[in-house]
Design a protein around this motif. Structure first.
Motif, PDB file in Angstrom:
ATOM      1  N   HIS A 268       0.916  -1.082   0.050  1.00 48.54           N
ATOM      2  CA  HIS A 268      -0.128  -0.130   0.018  1.00 48.54           C
ATOM      3  C   HIS A 268       0.861   1.359   0.313  1.00 48.54           C
ATOM      4  O   HIS A 268       2.218   1.152   0.139  1.00 48.54           O
ATOM      5  CB  HIS A 268      -0.898   0.099   1.135  1.00 48.54           C
ATOM      6  CG  HIS A 268      -0.292   0.022   2.443  1.00 48.54           C
ATOM      7  ND1 HIS A 268       0.306  -1.268   2.927  1.00 48.54           N
ATOM      8  CD2 HIS A 268       0.124   0.938   3.418  1.00 48.54           C
ATOM      9  CE1 HIS A 268       0.914  -0.957   4.342  1.00 48.54           C
ATOM     10  NE2 HIS A 268       1.010   0.467   4.353  1.00 48.54           N
ATOM     11  N   ARG A 269       0.308   2.413   0.172  1.00 47.38           N
ATOM     12  CA  ARG A 269       0.956   3.632   0.199  1.00 47.38           C
ATOM     13  C   ARG A 269      -0.016   4.562   0.984  1.00 47.38           C
ATOM     14  O   ARG A 269      -1.309   4.336   1.165  1.00 47.38           O
ATOM     15  CB  ARG A 269       1.181   4.307  -1.081  1.00 47.38           C
ATOM     16  CG  ARG A 269       0.043   4.585  -2.224  1.00 47.38           C
ATOM     17  CD  ARG A 269       0.801   5.393  -3.171  1.00 47.38           C
ATOM     18  NE  ARG A 269       1.786   4.674  -3.960  1.00 47.38           N
ATOM     19  CZ  ARG A 269       1.725   3.948  -5.087  1.00 47.38           C
ATOM     20  NH1 ARG A 269       0.615   3.520  -5.816  1.00 47.38           N
ATOM     21  NH2 ARG A 269       2.770   3.572  -5.985  1.00 47.38           N
ATOM     22  N   HIS A 270       0.855   5.507   1.475  1.00 46.89           N
ATOM     23  CA  HIS A 270       0.033   6.715   2.282  1.00 46.89           C
ATOM     24  C   HIS A 270       0.226   7.972   1.384  1.00 46.89           C
ATOM     25  O   HIS A 270       1.121   8.236   0.941  1.00 46.89           O
ATOM     26  CB  HIS A 270       0.618   6.602   3.814  1.00 46.89           C
ATOM     27  CG  HIS A 270       0.691   5.279   4.489  1.00 46.89           C
ATOM     28  ND1 HIS A 270      -0.586   4.800   5.203  1.00 46.89           N
ATOM     29  CD2 HIS A 270       1.696   4.719   4.840  1.00 46.89           C
ATOM     30  CE1 HIS A 270      -0.150   3.861   5.842  1.00 46.89           C
ATOM     31  NE2 HIS A 270       0.980   3.412   5.610  1.00 46.89           N
ATOM     32  N   SER A 271      -0.773   8.880   1.790  1.00 49.05           N
ATOM     33  CA  SER A 271      -0.829  10.036   1.182  1.00 49.05           C
ATOM     34  C   SER A 271       0.172  11.163   1.675  1.00 49.05           C
ATOM     35  O   SER A 271       0.630  12.185   1.296  1.00 49.05           O
ATOM     36  CB  SER A 271      -1.854  10.733   0.970  1.00 49.05           C
ATOM     37  OG  SER A 271      -2.646  10.885   2.632  1.00 49.05           O
TER      38      SER A 271
ATOM     39  N   ASP B 131       4.339   8.564  -3.237  1.00 46.90           N
ATOM     40  CA  ASP B 131       4.399   7.328  -4.328  1.00 46.90           C
ATOM     41  C   ASP B 131       5.018   6.251  -4.052  1.00 46.90           C
ATOM     42  O   ASP B 131       4.920   5.320  -4.409  1.00 46.90           O
ATOM     43  CB  ASP B 131       5.246   8.019  -5.538  1.00 46.90           C
ATOM     44  CG  ASP B 131       4.818   7.127  -6.806  1.00 46.90           C
ATOM     45  OD1 ASP B 131       3.768   6.701  -7.235  1.00 46.90           O
ATOM     46  OD2 ASP B 131       5.866   7.020  -7.428  1.00 46.90           O
TER      47      ASP B 131
ATOM     48  N   CYS C 284      -1.936  12.543   6.697  1.00 46.33           N
ATOM     49  CA  CYS C 284      -2.812  12.288   5.715  1.00 46.33           C
ATOM     50  C   CYS C 284      -3.275  13.581   4.734  1.00 46.33           C
ATOM     51  O   CYS C 284      -3.823  14.551   5.256  1.00 46.33           O
ATOM     52  CB  CYS C 284      -4.125  11.417   5.801  1.00 46.33           C
ATOM     53  SG  CYS C 284      -3.902  10.004   6.859  1.00 46.33           S
ATOM     54  N   ALA C 285      -3.181  13.480   3.484  1.00 44.37           N
ATOM     55  CA  ALA C 285      -3.402  14.760   2.446  1.00 44.37           C
ATOM     56  C   ALA C 285      -5.093  14.867   2.683  1.00 44.37           C
ATOM     57  O   ALA C 285      -5.704  13.823   2.679  1.00 44.37           O
ATOM     58  CB  ALA C 285      -3.315  14.404   1.224  1.00 44.37           C
TER      59      ALA C 285
ATOM     60  N   GLY D  32      -8.990  14.794   2.169  1.00 50.83           N
ATOM     61  CA  GLY D  32      -9.697  14.050   1.350  1.00 50.83           C
ATOM     62  C   GLY D  32      -9.170  12.866   0.879  1.00 50.83           C
ATOM     63  O   GLY D  32      -9.726  11.972   0.014  1.00 50.83           O
ATOM     64  N   GLN D  33      -8.022  12.339   1.186  1.00 51.38           N
ATOM     65  CA  GLN D  33      -7.413  11.009   0.834  1.00 51.38           C
ATOM     66  C   GLN D  33      -7.626   9.909   1.811  1.00 51.38           C
ATOM     67  O   GLN D  33      -7.541  10.223   3.230  1.00 51.38           O
ATOM     68  CB  GLN D  33      -5.784  11.353   0.438  1.00 51.38           C
ATOM     69  CG  GLN D  33      -5.710  12.227  -0.600  1.00 51.38           C
ATOM     70  CD  GLN D  33      -6.100  11.855  -1.771  1.00 51.38           C
ATOM     71  OE1 GLN D  33      -5.851  10.671  -2.205  1.00 51.38           O
ATOM     72  NE2 GLN D  33      -6.725  12.667  -2.675  1.00 51.38           N
ATOM     73  N   PRO D  34      -7.775   8.595   1.669  1.00 53.09           N
ATOM     74  CA  PRO D  34      -7.454   7.596   2.484  1.00 53.09           C
ATOM     75  C   PRO D  34      -6.264   7.448   3.346  1.00 53.09           C
ATOM     76  O   PRO D  34      -5.249   8.003   2.713  1.00 53.09           O
ATOM     77  CB  PRO D  34      -8.070   6.263   1.902  1.00 53.09           C
ATOM     78  CG  PRO D  34      -7.435   6.634   0.618  1.00 53.09           C
ATOM     79  CD  PRO D  34      -7.800   8.282   0.225  1.00 53.09           C
TER      80      PRO D  34
ATOM     81  N   THR E  52      -4.032   3.320   0.717  1.00 56.73           N
ATOM     82  CA  THR E  52      -4.460   2.918  -0.376  1.00 56.73           C
ATOM     83  C   THR E  52      -3.740   1.761  -0.911  1.00 56.73           C
ATOM     84  O   THR E  52      -2.560   1.711  -0.923  1.00 56.73           O
ATOM     85  CB  THR E  52      -4.269   4.029  -1.414  1.00 56.73           C
ATOM     86  OG1 THR E  52      -4.836   5.074  -1.248  1.00 56.73           O
ATOM     87  CG2 THR E  52      -4.720   3.704  -2.653  1.00 56.73           C
TER      88      THR E  52
END
Length: 131
Positions: free
Chosen positions: A43-46, A82, A105-106, A108-110, A113
């Motif tokens: 996964h990745r994080h924002s 990324d 977290c940015a 509006g981003q989960p 992901t």
């Protein structure tokens, strides 16, 4: 009030200032992994994440870095964005492991992901060699 002053000990640092998205929300979570749990899928994080293992040991792997074992009392971090976070599973087969992580977290981003199999295949050349 009287008593001894607190003992403050630095247990981890991050070189350079990680980029925190404008308007980010900070979120702290406790993750408890049963014995032999593989943890979250790739996964990745924002935004950046900074963690501390409170119990047991986890296998931690970020894109471009070799997997490593992080034990209770040790820290880990990732820049977010990324970069793919491949592993955060329990290194132990006979007991739980747990870690606390604060993520930025940015808006509006989960928080997390999951990376699709097609993208994992396309980026496999960026993954460090497996032990």
């Amino acid at each position: 009030m009287s008593g001894a002053p607190p003992n403050i000990e630095v247990i981890g640092t991050v070189p350079g200032a990680p980029q925190i998205p404008d308007g980010a929300e900070a979120m702290t979570v406790l993750v408890t992994l049963p014995p032999s749990s593989p943890g979250a899928p790739p996964h990745r994080h924002s935004g950046p994440a900074y963690g501390y293992v409170v119990k047991g040991a986890i296998v931690f792997e970020l894109e471009g870095e070799p997997e490593r074992v992080v034990r209770a009392g040790e820290t880990f971090w990732e820049p977010g964005g990324d970069v793919i976070h491949y592993q955060d599973g329990n290194h132990l087969s006979d007991e739980e492991s747990a870690f606390v992580v604060t993520m930025f977290c940015a808006p509006g981003q989960p928080m997390l992901t999951v990376v699709e199999l097609e993208e994992l295949e396309a980026r496999k050349h960026l993954r460090a060699p497996r032990p």
